[in-house]
Design an enzyme around this catalytic site. Structure first.
Site, short mmCIF file in Angstrom:
data_model
loop_
_atom_site.label_atom_id
_atom_site.label_comp_id
_atom_site.label_asym_id
_atom_site.label_seq_id
_atom_site.Cartn_x
_atom_site.Cartn_y
_atom_site.Cartn_z
N HIS A 120 24.82 30.65 28.30
CA HIS A 120 24.03 29.60 28.95
C HIS A 120 24.30 29.56 30.45
CE1 HIS A 120 22.27 27.88 25.41
NE2 HIS A 120 23.41 27.49 24.87
N ASP A 176 19.27 24.46 20.35
CA ASP A 176 18.61 25.20 21.43
C ASP A 176 17.25 25.72 20.98
OD1 ASP A 176 20.88 24.79 22.96
OD2 ASP A 176 21.81 26.66 22.30
N GLY A 206 8.83 -1.19 32.50
CA GLY A 206 9.73 -0.11 32.89
C GLY A 206 10.58 0.33 31.73
N GLU A 250 28.57 29.45 25.35
CA GLU A 250 28.44 28.66 26.58
C GLU A 250 28.42 29.56 27.81
OE1 GLU A 250 27.66 25.65 26.31
OE2 GLU A 250 28.06 25.55 24.16
N PRO A 268 13.94 1.10 29.42
CA PRO A 268 15.09 0.22 29.13
C PRO A 268 16.22 0.43 30.13
CG PRO A 268 14.28 1.28 27.12
CD PRO A 268 13.55 1.92 28.25
N GLY A 269 16.80 -0.66 30.57
CA GLY A 269 17.95 -0.59 31.46
C GLY A 269 17.63 -0.51 32.93
N THR A 270 16.35 -0.64 33.30
CA THR A 270 15.99 -0.51 34.72
C THR A 270 16.14 -1.82 35.49
OG1 THR A 270 13.69 -0.80 34.04
CG2 THR A 270 14.45 1.44 34.41
N GLY A 271 16.33 -2.93 34.81
CA GLY A 271 16.60 -4.18 35.53
C GLY A 271 15.52 -5.22 35.43
N LYS A 272 14.72 -5.20 34.37
CA LYS A 272 13.65 -6.19 34.24
C LYS A 272 14.22 -7.59 34.01
CE LYS A 272 11.86 -3.93 30.80
NZ LYS A 272 12.78 -2.77 30.80
#
Length: 674
Positions: A422, A494, A196, A419, A198-202
């Site tokens: 946009h 952009d 998964g 801005e 990074p940071g998903t909880g493995k």
């Protein structure tokens, strides 16, 4: 590193001990003056000697001036005692002790012998593998054995990845009650690969396994196998599995297995390197001639595409568990878990926070709650409220505010129109993600930010959505061109993103009617670099020319669409820019109010506005400055003609129309919805 400091401190203690012992057994006699026999006799006769001590042929004592002395005199000198007595010296006699030769040797050599003995002892300990950094302990595994109760993380602390939990809970059940499965002929999976982003909880899942399983749990990192010495990695793999067999049934967790499990034959240092030997030994241990009954391998990686196919086949890693980015319900559960560990106000609705954090991983959500807690601590608040959560979310998604940055008025105006361009394009085009916030406060590396938040989870993107996204990217550049008749470097990022997206639409996603549904350009990457380094051209020069033409066509259509939209809504663009210059930060509701005023009934409200922040609500609660109501007879065409007249300095309004406009009462803008 800790072992190094322990050894260093131990040797320092040993060195200090040796110095103290040496000083103890070789204590100097102080400041003592050595006299010849003649000098001693002269000093006695001149009555300079106050006290003497006779020990054999050695005379020592002190003079009347306080100095100590030492002299050697012949023992058969019978007149010495009479001379000392006649000159008033205090005489004492000390018995001569005969020290043995062995004692003298022992006293002289004891510090050196002790130092040698301590050195030999520690060298033997290190050679026997007593220390982790021992000379002969390189082949020993660095895996840590976690006994039951060492970890307090359980499956209750894991949320948002229910399917992955179910896969691992089945393995825990097998270890606890193997008869339930073996009586049906089933066998336990030998290996489970957690894959998964990074940071998903493995790693959190692995900690939960350690907390739930009633079996020994070994944990090691993939990089711990590899050293500069050849054969060390393979030796550590053998030792790891030997330890596992002794403690079977057990679980071995290898974090970041891609450090040793990458494709063989793709190394930059040749085909026969240390990583390949380690991987070969790992393959043999997982499924070779010798059975490893009861030893389950759980590994984690965020690059399953670079792993060797022999490692992924059934019999080794039987199961590949995908640990995905959590959806909105998963994010809500994760936020609730982390909120329980902090002092959160009861009125903070985690469902709303979860809807406003699309694409956040479990680690991102933990960081969000932690940033809000740090912010509450800095402000001296007793509990975390919704405003702090919103500010922490903006800080993570848009960067920290840089209010100390000095910006000229002209740059600030250009940023406001950029801005605003946009934001207006994002609002007017259908099917785009709703605007969350528009700000001209410098954040991170940007002078201004237009932030959109999707209302639903998107897994695929349509061609229309991508074309509208290109238009949004060009909104800022076109607005600068229309207002100032000049372009700046502010649109550099952009343009880069738009060019990359348009080329992918043509070359990867088959969205060009001319070139058809074909993929052009094969990506090439080095396995050990882990990223794309080149793109192989598998098409002709004519096709390359057509690709360039199609990319330019897509970009040109998007740019022309934006020019028309902003030209038709020039008054809206100016009002939004003025609002930004005045308030610095606006939300979707502010843009909706401007559209309701200048384009009544033309654009319906989106109905999916993100919750505005408390701080903006307080700011908006103050009444705005009144604006003149539009002339009753004026329609959309009249407004457009007025904009064109202002832009081209054309025909002015008649005096009667001006008088009529001045007689109309000023109407304030409707109070924003709370």
């Amino acid at each position: 590193m800790n072992t190094f400091y322990k050894n260093l401190s131990m040797w320092l203690v040993i060195g200090l001990t040796m110095i103290l012992l040496f000083n103890l057994f070789n204590k100097p006699q102080g400041q003592m003056t050595s006299l010849t026999y003649s000098q001693f006799v002269a000093a006695v006769e001149s009555r300079e000697i106050s006290q003497v001590e006779i020990s054999g042929d050695i005379v020592s004592g002190s003079m009347r001036n306080g100095k100590a002395f030492r002299a050697v005199y012949p023992v058969n000198d019978n007149e010495m005692i009479s001379i000392l007595r006649d000159n008033g010296a205090d005489i004492s006699v000390k018995e001569v002790q005969k020290d043995s030769l062995m004692m003298n040797i022992f006293v002289s050599w004891f510090p050196m012998l002790l130092l040698i003995g301590v050195w030999v002892f520690f060298m033997r300990q290190m050679q026997m593998g007593g220390g982790k950094g021992g000379a002969l302990s390189f082949g020993k595994t660095k895996a840590k054995l976690l006994e039951q109760g060492d970890h307090k993380v359980t499956f209750e602390d894991v949320a948002g990845i229910d399917e992955a939990k179910e896969e691992l809970e089945e393995i825990i059940d097998f270890l606890k009650d193997p008869q339930r499965f073996t009586k049906l002929g089933a066998r336990i999976p030998k290996g489970v690969l957690l894959a998964g982003s990074p940071g998903t909880g493995k790693t959190l899942l692995a900690k939960a396994i350690a907390g739930e399983a009633d079996v020994p749990f070994f944990t090691i990192s993939g990089s711990d196998f590899v050293e500069m010495f050849v054969g060390v990695g393979a030796s550590r793999v053998r030792d790891l599995f030997n330890q596992g067999k002794k403690n079977a049934p057990c679980i071995i967790f290898i974090d970041e297995i891609d450090a040793v499990g990458r494709h063989r034959g793709a190394g930059l240092g040749g085909g026969h390197d240390e990583r390949e030997q380690t991987l070969n030994q790992l393959l043999v241990e997982m499924d070779g001639f010798e059975e490893n009954e009861g030893v389950i391998i759980v590994a984690a990686t965020n690059r399953p595409d670079v792993l060797d196919p022999a490692l992924l086949r059934p019999g080794r890693f039987d199961r590949q568990v995908i640990v995905p980015i959590p959806d909105v319900l998963g994010r809500q559960k994760i936020l609730e878990i982390y909120a329980q560990k902090t002092k959160m106000r009861a009125d903070v609705d985690m469902a709303i926070v979860a809807r406003g954090t699309p694409g956040f991983s479990g680690a991102d959500l933990e960081n969000l709650v932690n940033e809000a807690a740090l912010m509450a601590a800095r402000m001296g608040a007793k509990k975390i409220d919704k405003e702090m959560i919103d500010r922490a979310k903006d800080k993570i998604m848009m960067g920290a505010e840089r209010r100390s940055m000095i910006i000229t008025d002209s740059e600030k105006e250009v940023t406001a129109y950029h801005e605003a361009g946009h934001a207006i394009i994002a609002r007017l085009l259908p099917g785009t993600d709703p605007i969350h916030k528009v700000s001209i406060i410098p954040r991170g590396r940007a002078l201004g930010v237009t932030m959109q938040l999707p209302t639903d989870e998107r897994h695929t993107h349509s061609k229309t959505f991508l074309e509208n996204s290109l238009c949004i990217l060009f909104g800022g550049r076109v607005a600068e061109k229309l207002i100032f008749n000049e372009i700046t470097t502010g649109a550099g990022n952009d343009i880069e993103r738009a060019s990359e997206m348009a080329r992918k639409m043509v070359c990867e996603w088959g969205m060009s009617e001319v070139l058809g549904p074909l993929a052009y350009g094969k990506k090439e990457e080095q396995i050990f670099l882990g990223r794309e380094i080149s793109q192989h051209r598998d098409f002709s020069e004519e096709t390359a020319r057509k690709i360039d033409e199609e990319v330019q066509k897509i970009i040109r259509i998007a740019n022309d669409t934006v020019v028309k939209l902003l030209t038709d809504n020039m008054d809206v663009l100016k009002r939004v820019a003025e609002e930004l210059l005045e308030q610095e930060t606006i939300v979707l509701e502010d843009i909706e109010d401007i559209l309701d005023e200048l384009r009544p009934g033309q654009y319906e409200r989106t109905g999916n506005e993100p919750e505005p922040e408390e701080v903006i609500k307080e700011k908006k609660s103050s009444p705005k400055k009144p604006v003149k109501a539009p002339v009753e007879e004026a329609n959309d065409n009249d407004v457009q003609e007025a904009v064109e007249d202002e832009k081209t300095d054309g025909v002015k309004e008649s005096a009667e129309e001006v008088e009529k406009a001045e007689e109309e009462p000023a109407a304030p803008v409707d109070k924003p919805k709370e």
